[in-house]
Design an enzyme around this catalytic site. Structure first.
Site, PDB file in Angstrom:
ATOM      1  N   GLY A 117      15.373 -11.311  26.312  1.00 44.85           N
ATOM      2  CA  GLY A 117      16.569 -11.538  25.571  1.00 44.85           C
ATOM      3  C   GLY A 117      16.610 -11.932  24.346  1.00 44.85           C
ATOM      4  O   GLY A 117      17.223 -13.164  23.876  1.00 44.85           O
ATOM      5  N   THR A 163      17.646 -10.453  20.301  1.00 42.75           N
ATOM      6  CA  THR A 163      18.906  -9.759  19.866  1.00 42.75           C
ATOM      7  C   THR A 163      18.830  -8.441  20.411  1.00 42.75           C
ATOM      8  O   THR A 163      20.161  -7.841  20.797  1.00 42.75           O
ATOM      9  CB  THR A 163      18.960  -9.714  18.090  1.00 42.75           C
ATOM     10  OG1 THR A 163      18.451 -11.175  17.634  1.00 42.75           O
ATOM     11  CG2 THR A 163      20.289  -9.455  17.822  1.00 42.75           C
ATOM     12  N   GLU A 174      18.034 -12.037  10.119  1.00 40.91           N
ATOM     13  CA  GLU A 174      19.112 -12.666   9.766  1.00 40.91           C
ATOM     14  C   GLU A 174      20.118 -11.766   8.881  1.00 40.91           C
ATOM     15  O   GLU A 174      21.173 -12.352   8.399  1.00 40.91           O
ATOM     16  CB  GLU A 174      19.110 -14.274   9.461  1.00 40.91           C
ATOM     17  CG  GLU A 174      18.315 -14.663  10.175  1.00 40.91           C
ATOM     18  CD  GLU A 174      18.363 -16.253  10.094  1.00 40.91           C
ATOM     19  OE1 GLU A 174      18.121 -16.950   9.388  1.00 40.91           O
ATOM     20  OE2 GLU A 174      18.520 -16.804  11.343  1.00 40.91           O
ATOM     21  N   LYS A 223      27.748  -9.725   3.488  1.00 41.17           N
ATOM     22  CA  LYS A 223      26.629  -9.064   2.885  1.00 41.17           C
ATOM     23  C   LYS A 223      27.101  -7.945   2.208  1.00 41.17           C
ATOM     24  O   LYS A 223      27.297  -7.032   2.757  1.00 41.17           O
ATOM     25  CB  LYS A 223      25.442  -9.114   3.651  1.00 41.17           C
ATOM     26  CG  LYS A 223      24.277  -8.345   2.799  1.00 41.17           C
ATOM     27  CD  LYS A 223      23.313  -8.078   3.705  1.00 41.17           C
ATOM     28  CE  LYS A 223      22.174  -7.267   3.274  1.00 41.17           C
ATOM     29  NZ  LYS A 223      20.833  -7.112   4.113  1.00 41.17           N
ATOM     30  N   THR A 249      16.619  -3.645   8.152  1.00 42.12           N
ATOM     31  CA  THR A 249      16.840  -2.253   8.993  1.00 42.12           C
ATOM     32  C   THR A 249      16.504  -2.389  10.416  1.00 42.12           C
ATOM     33  O   THR A 249      16.874  -1.291  11.123  1.00 42.12           O
ATOM     34  CB  THR A 249      15.920  -1.103   8.488  1.00 42.12           C
ATOM     35  OG1 THR A 249      14.660  -1.593   8.081  1.00 42.12           O
ATOM     36  CG2 THR A 249      16.764  -0.597   7.242  1.00 42.12           C
TER      37      THR A 249
HETATM   38  C1  LIG Z   1       9.603 -11.952   9.159  1.00 43.26           C
HETATM   39  C2  LIG Z   1      10.678 -11.012   9.923  1.00 43.26           C
HETATM   40  C3  LIG Z   1      12.119 -10.845   9.136  1.00 43.26           C
HETATM   41  C4  LIG Z   1      12.906 -10.118   9.750  1.00 43.26           C
HETATM   42  N1  LIG Z   1      14.077  -9.834   9.096  1.00 43.26           N
HETATM   43  C5  LIG Z   1      15.078  -9.242   9.624  1.00 43.26           C
HETATM   44  C6  LIG Z   1      16.093  -8.831   8.997  1.00 43.26           C
HETATM   45  O1  LIG Z   1      16.684  -9.448   7.897  1.00 43.26           O
HETATM   46  N2  LIG Z   1      17.157  -8.078   9.855  1.00 43.26           N
HETATM   47  C7  LIG Z   1      16.870  -7.131  10.907  1.00 43.26           C
HETATM   48  O2  LIG Z   1      17.470  -6.684  11.177  1.00 43.26           O
HETATM   49  N3  LIG Z   1      15.814  -7.805  11.401  1.00 43.26           N
HETATM   50  C8  LIG Z   1      14.825  -8.546  10.705  1.00 43.26           C
HETATM   51  N4  LIG Z   1      13.643  -8.653  11.726  1.00 43.26           N
HETATM   52  C9  LIG Z   1      13.579  -8.004  12.704  1.00 43.26           C
HETATM   53  C10 LIG Z   1      14.185  -8.946  14.122  1.00 43.26           C
HETATM   54  O3  LIG Z   1      13.708 -10.305  13.843  1.00 43.26           O
HETATM   55  C11 LIG Z   1      14.010  -8.219  15.397  1.00 43.26           C
HETATM   56  O4  LIG Z   1      14.237  -6.914  15.222  1.00 43.26           O
HETATM   57  C12 LIG Z   1      15.118  -8.981  16.236  1.00 43.26           C
HETATM   58  O5  LIG Z   1      15.222 -10.296  16.312  1.00 43.26           O
HETATM   59  C13 LIG Z   1      14.839  -8.256  17.525  1.00 43.26           C
HETATM   60  O6  LIG Z   1      13.852  -9.049  18.196  1.00 43.26           O
HETATM   61  P1  LIG Z   1      13.547  -8.563  19.730  1.00 43.26           P
HETATM   62  O7  LIG Z   1      14.681  -8.692  20.374  1.00 43.26           O
HETATM   63  O8  LIG Z   1      13.004  -7.154  19.725  1.00 43.26           O
HETATM   64  O9  LIG Z   1      12.449  -9.638  20.067  1.00 43.26           O
HETATM   65  P2  LIG Z   1      12.387 -11.159  20.486  1.00 43.26           P
HETATM   66  O10 LIG Z   1      13.436 -11.774  19.529  1.00 43.26           O
HETATM   67  O11 LIG Z   1      11.018 -11.459  20.224  1.00 43.26           O
HETATM   68  O12 LIG Z   1      12.570 -11.452  21.867  1.00 43.26           O
HETATM   69  C14 LIG Z   1      11.824 -11.104  22.802  1.00 43.26           C
HETATM   70  C15 LIG Z   1      12.403 -11.429  24.091  1.00 43.26           C
HETATM   71  O13 LIG Z   1      11.396 -11.102  25.400  1.00 43.26           O
HETATM   72  C16 LIG Z   1      11.522 -12.058  26.133  1.00 43.26           C
HETATM   73  N5  LIG Z   1       9.941 -11.953  26.851  1.00 43.26           N
HETATM   74  C17 LIG Z   1       9.149 -11.989  26.292  1.00 43.26           C
HETATM   75  N6  LIG Z   1       7.921 -11.937  27.303  1.00 43.26           N
HETATM   76  C18 LIG Z   1       8.484 -11.815  28.329  1.00 43.26           C
HETATM   77  C19 LIG Z   1       8.064 -11.865  29.828  1.00 43.26           C
HETATM   78  N7  LIG Z   1       6.679 -12.070  30.181  1.00 43.26           N
HETATM   79  N8  LIG Z   1       9.025 -12.448  30.740  1.00 43.26           N
HETATM   80  C20 LIG Z   1      10.265 -12.220  30.365  1.00 43.26           C
HETATM   81  N9  LIG Z   1      10.668 -12.252  29.106  1.00 43.26           N
HETATM   82  C21 LIG Z   1       9.768 -12.199  28.120  1.00 43.26           C
HETATM   83  C22 LIG Z   1      11.463 -13.440  25.272  1.00 43.26           C
HETATM   84  O14 LIG Z   1      11.885 -14.777  26.047  1.00 43.26           O
HETATM   85  C23 LIG Z   1      12.459 -12.884  24.226  1.00 43.26           C
HETATM   86  O15 LIG Z   1      13.779 -13.306  24.953  1.00 43.26           O
HETATM   87  C24 LIG Z   1      12.640  -9.415  11.120  1.00 43.26           C
HETATM   88  C25 LIG Z   1      11.367  -9.860  11.724  1.00 43.26           C
HETATM   89  C26 LIG Z   1      10.590 -10.394  11.096  1.00 43.26           C
HETATM   90  C27 LIG Z   1       9.110 -10.526  12.071  1.00 43.26           C
END
Ligand SMILES: Cc1cc2nc3c(=O)[nH]c(=O)nc-3n(C[C@H](O)[C@H](O)[C@H](O)COP(=O)(O)OP(=O)(O)OC[C@H]3O[C@@H](n4cnc5c(N)ncnc54)[C@H](O)[C@@H]3O)c2cc1C
Length: 505
Positions: A11, A13, A48, A77, A343
């Site tokens: 859960g 983004t 962000e 932006k 991106t």
């Molecule tokens: C330094 C940095 C800067 C960034 N800047 C940008 C930016 O400016 N613009 C942009 O578009 N993107 C950016 N990103 C990328 C962006 O942060 C991610 O693409 C975005 O937040 C989506 O993350 P996610 O949902 O894939 O993973 P996460 O936010 O890590 O979510 C993972 C989810 O999985 C769940 N989960 C994990 N293990 C389990 C389990 N065993 N059981 C149940 N649930 C589980 C967690 O609870 C969480 O809800 C950046 C990333 C980094 C590292």
């Protein structure tokens, strides 16, 4: 009829964007959507800045800016400003704006002037002189048009990622998404290896027909369970770590992300309404964690401040397949390109949109899986190339990191051809069109990068007389007056944000 069961693992983004778009597009289909999120694991909590694609996300869901932006402390932006990347040739830096309809009047002039300048002639080539969003950024104006303004302006957003996640969660739940708060502790598979169910720590077993891995860098389903190989981009994108520190909000909130090159990487500055996000993205092969934090603190003037920094590591690269068996990877679980052009969420959104189209066209089967996978891989590679360009072309001398980046020849054929075209004074617009890569980063984006870095030969000693009368299309087309006139239709960023907040009360 049995509903088609889609189970999203994670859960962050990515998970909530997928839940919302699936619920919206398949509201009339017999589809049941569940999202499992471990309350104790948390989200990555960065990410962000967006591209203009996110505007389409909200408008598809019929969510107005006045509704979501104040709840996510969001700002507009228009561009990214790059400082310190090419100090030798472009000490003032440059801006890479988003392109809108007004730019159709000036893009050709930009391309032609860049070509003229490559021939040694003294003409204007600064991107923000030719592209309207950069002009707005310089004036601190919000890219929001009055109702009667006849041109479409493109822009992205800055937002608090935690607040955006909460907003999307509430919205998805009201659209009927089943929110399960539990940790996935095991994954059961069918004899053919496809996923059967996710086993949770509270004893529940969640069965599904399609599983969407949004579990972040741990890639619980795609990489850990299905063993899909991960192809790192470490050969040409060296950064693998980041340190993050917030500062207070700006009084006059800028409409741009700032990206400043530091000794072994770069620092983002993302202005939100309640704080400013800052983070130093670097390679831990060249700089250790403590030194990175000290350098970031010094850069922000926070050496003595009692604010805790957050350290992160990043897996940069992509999975060999983004959709394998009955599992689709989205977000960090499928791959990640470092955040220089913000991106990641753009790729998540495009990935969801393409998947909706292909899954539906294949009657909710994996019929179009191969096509989807090659299109996603291509996207990752072409976005990577644009980012690699920033490192390959740098003119910094202050560390081995920058020298190694510049001397690194592990770059794609596509990028080599683009750079050759530029240096050989050929037509870059044609080359981009020949390679069919315009939809990833347009010809104007490439011109911003190459002219922004000041990659031109020395100016000829004798400039032809005719140039004074004709030849500099910036001057000849009267672009300054044109943009000045257009800008009269725009309001200050602070005023537009204030109007949203007042409207939300
Ligand atoms: C330094 C940095 C800067 C960034 N800047 C940008 C930016 O400016 N613009 C942009 O578009 N993107 C950016 N990103 C990328 C962006 O942060 C991610 O693409 C975005 O937040 C989506 O993350 P996610 O949902 O894939 O993973 P996460 O936010 O890590 O979510 C993972 C989810 O999985 C769940 N989960 C994990 N293990 C389990 C389990 N065993 N059981 C149940 N649930 C589980 C967690 O609870 C969480 O809800 C950046 C990333 C980094 C590292």
């Amino acid at each position: 009829m049995q509903p088609h069961r889609i189970v999203i693992a994670g859960g962050g983004t990515a998970g909530w964007m997928a839940a919302n778009l699936f619920a919206h597009h398949w509201k009339d289909a017999c589809v049941e959507i569940s999202l499992i999120e471990a309350p104790n694991i948390g989200i990555i909590g960065v990410g962000e800045g967006s591209t203009p694609t996110l505007k389409r996300f909200f408008s598809d869901l019929a969510i107005s800016e006045a509704e979501w932006m104040p709840k996510c402390n969001a700002t507009y932006k228009t561009n990214i400003r790059f400082e310190g990347w090419s100090p030798k040739y472009a000490p003032k830096g440059y801006s890479h704006p988003f392109f809108g309809q007004l730019d159709t009047f000036s893009e050709r002039a930009f391309h032609v002037n860049c070509r003229t300048r490559r021939l040694g002639l003294d003409v204007e080539t600064q991107p923000d002189k030719f592209l309207f969003a950069g002009y707005l950024a310089n004036q601190g104006l919000a890219p929001v048009t009055p109702d009667n303004f006849p041109f479409r302006i493109e822009y992205g957003y800055h937002f608090d990622s935690g607040l955006l996640g909460n907003f999307l969660k509430d919205r998805a739940v009201t659209q009927g998404v089943n929110h399960i708060q539990a940790e996935i502790t095991a994954v059961a598979q069918h004899p053919d290896g496809s996923i059967k169910s996710l086993e949770c720590d509270d004893g529940r077993s969640i069965e599904g027909d399609l599983f969407v891995d949004c579990s972040g860098f741990k890639s619980l389903l795609l990489q850990s369970t299905l063993k899909v190989p991960f192809n790192p981009f470490a050969d040409n994108l060296f950064n693998n770590a980041a340190v993050v520190l917030p500062t207070s909000a700006f009084k006059d909130i800028p409409v741009e992300t700032k990206s400043t090159a530091l000794s072994n990487g770069w620092c983002w500055q993302i202005p939100l309404t309640h704080r400013t996000g800052n983070g130093y993205v670097y390679s831990n092969q060249y700089l250790n964690k403590d030194a990175a934090e000290t350098e970031l603190r010094a850069h922000l003037g926070l050496l003595d401040a009692d604010i805790e920094a957050r350290h992160l590591t990043m897996n940069v690269g992509q999975c060999e397949q983004h959709w394998a068996k009955n599992c689709l990877g989205l977000g960090l679980s499928q791959g990640f390109i470092e955040p220089l052009e913000a991106t990641a969420l753009h790729l998540v959104q495009i990935g969801i949109e393409m998947f909706i189209r292909d899954y539906q066209a294949g009657d909710f089967t994996s019929k179009h899986q191969d096509k989807y996978n090659s299109a996603m891989s291509e996207r990752f590679e072409r976005v990577r190339d644009y980012i690699v360009g920033h490192y390959k072309l740098n003119s910094r001398e202050d560390s081995q990191y920058w020298i190694d980046n510049r001397e690194n020849n592990a770059i794609s054929d596509s990028l080599i051809q683009l750079l050759n075209t530029w240096y050989q004074k050929q037509d870059l617009v044609k080359e981009i069109s020949r390679q069919n890569i315009d939809e990833h980063f347009s010809a104007s984006s490439w011109h911003c990068l190459l002219s922004g870095y000041g990659l031109f030969p020395p100016k000829a000693n004798n400039q032809p007389e005719s140039l004074k009368e004709q030849g500099d299309l910036y001057r000849d087309n009267g672009l300054e007056a044109f943009f000045e006139g257009c800008a009269l239709n725009f309001q200050s960023h602070n005023n537009v944000l204030k109007a949203h907040t007042e409207g939300a009360r």
